[in-house]
Design an enzyme around this catalytic site. Structure first.
Site, mmCIF file in Angstrom:
data_model
loop_
_atom_site.group_PDB
_atom_site.id
_atom_site.type_symbol
_atom_site.label_atom_id
_atom_site.label_comp_id
_atom_site.label_asym_id
_atom_site.label_seq_id
_atom_site.Cartn_x
_atom_site.Cartn_y
_atom_site.Cartn_z
ATOM 1 N N GLY A 171 0.726 -1.165 0.083
ATOM 2 C CA GLY A 171 -0.067 -0.250 0.092
ATOM 3 C C GLY A 171 0.892 1.362 0.021
ATOM 4 C CB ALA A 173 -0.336 4.764 3.808
ATOM 5 C CB CYS A 174 2.128 0.038 3.689
ATOM 6 S SG CYS A 174 2.851 -1.461 4.901
ATOM 7 C CB ILE A 175 7.213 2.448 5.471
ATOM 8 C CG1 ILE A 175 6.489 2.578 6.783
ATOM 9 C CG2 ILE A 175 7.048 3.546 4.700
ATOM 10 C CD1 ILE A 175 7.611 3.613 7.494
ATOM 11 C CB THR A 176 5.801 -3.453 5.845
ATOM 12 O OG1 THR A 176 4.453 -2.995 6.903
ATOM 13 C CG2 THR A 176 5.985 -4.863 6.413
#
Length: 325
Positions: A171, A173-176
């Site tokens: 996603g 907004a995801c920085i995993t």
């Protein structure tokens, strides 16, 4: 295993068999209900709230309410049912969530859909929660995730999940993928395909969708439903704050694992960002439906099943030929 993502794929047209795109049927069934399009807004605090959930449910769209106001969830279920609308909620896996499931059963507030929503869904904690929900609320349709592998899909299905959600970190907004080195960023569409081949029950593709055409690509590679965040976050009805910069209007959007959502800097795997203001959500959802109808016409069919049968080519991130979105 072929590795590719949305930008790497083009679907190949077949002979059109309908006279008008408006004839194409975009409906999809999930559980006992049918919905207008195979799209669900992400269960994030800047994408969905109670008012929007009621509007979506009353207009035959699927939704999943987020889990970030846990004390309001039973009242939400009861309110939806009071309006003769289906209730779709999210839960985590902490011990208090077991008490919450028991509370719902005790008050006969049974949601039609429950999504177990954690970042790494291939976990014993998720399997135990699936079993508990299925024991206490057997009538609820359980969606579990998020996962990235066929083994995870099989484990969650075998535990009793009615659908699995595929996507770890793709996603906007995801920085995993940056913080941990793990995830499906850059190969999310291939992960959907890989997982769908092992699935006996519906797959929900979650993350990485940037265009309406990506919805059709998700369907082609095995998704029943597509969860979308950033593309549905910037609307008049979206919960995020409105921000104006240099005469342009934006809305706030942040990940569920962001510091903004958590309220503390601990295990942060999400970020906050601004998305352009996009007007009314109904217009965007109508456009998504129209584009899916066009996709069905190009696939040579009359409904979404046609998209699952069409051929494709891998073009390696060149479909825009230098054009920017």
């Amino acid at each position: 295993m072929e590795i590719f993502d949305y930008d790497d794929i083009q679907l190949i047209p077949n002979k059109c068999v309908i006279n008008s795109r408006s004839e194409a049927d975009t409906t999809v069934k999930l559980g006992d209900r049918s919905f207008k399009i195979p799209v669900v807004p992400a269960n994030m605090a800047t994408v969905i709230n109670e008012d929007l959930a009621k509007w979506l449910a009353s207009h035959d769209y699927f939704y999943t309410m987020h889990r970030f106001a846990p004390e309001t969830r039973r009242a939400f279920v009861e309110s939806m049912h009071a309006d003769n609308l289906f209730a779709s909620i999210s839960v985590g896996v902490k011990p208090s969530e077991y008490d919450f499931i028991d509370e719902l059963a005790m008050h006969d507030a049974v949601p039609e859909y429950i999504t177990i929503d954690i970042a790494h869904g291939h976990a014993d904690s998720v399997i135990e929660m699936i079993k508990h929900i299925k024991k206490v609320l057997p009538a609820s349709f359980v969606i579990a995730g998020n996962v990235a592998t066929p083994a995870a899909v099989r484990d969650l299905e075998n535990a009793g999940a009615d659908a699995t959600k595929v996507g770890v970190g793709p996603g906007k907004a995801c920085i995993t993928k940056i913080k941990t080195g793990f995830g499906t960023g850059g190969w999310q569409l291939a992960a959907v395909r890989w997982c769908a081949k092992a699935a006996r029950k519906p797959i929900i593709a979650d993350g990485g969708v940037r265009t309406n055409g990506d919805i059709a690509k998700s369907i082609r590679f095995g998704a029943t439903m597509v969860m979308i965040g950033s593309m549905l976050a910037g609307h008049q009805e979206s919960p995020g704050n409105v921000i104006k910069i240099d005469g342009k209007t934006y809305k706030q959007y942040y990940g569920s694992a962001s510091e903004t959502q958590k309220g503390e800097h601990k295990n942060v795997e999400g970020k906050q960002m601004l998305v352009p203001y996009r007007g009314h959500l109904a217009d965007t959802l109508n456009e998504m439906q129209e584009d899916l109808q066009s996709a069905i016409s190009y696939a040579g069919g009359r409904d979404l099943k046609a998209i699952t049968k069409c051929d494709y080519v891998i073009v390696r991130n060149s479909i825009y030929n230098g054009d920017s979105l």
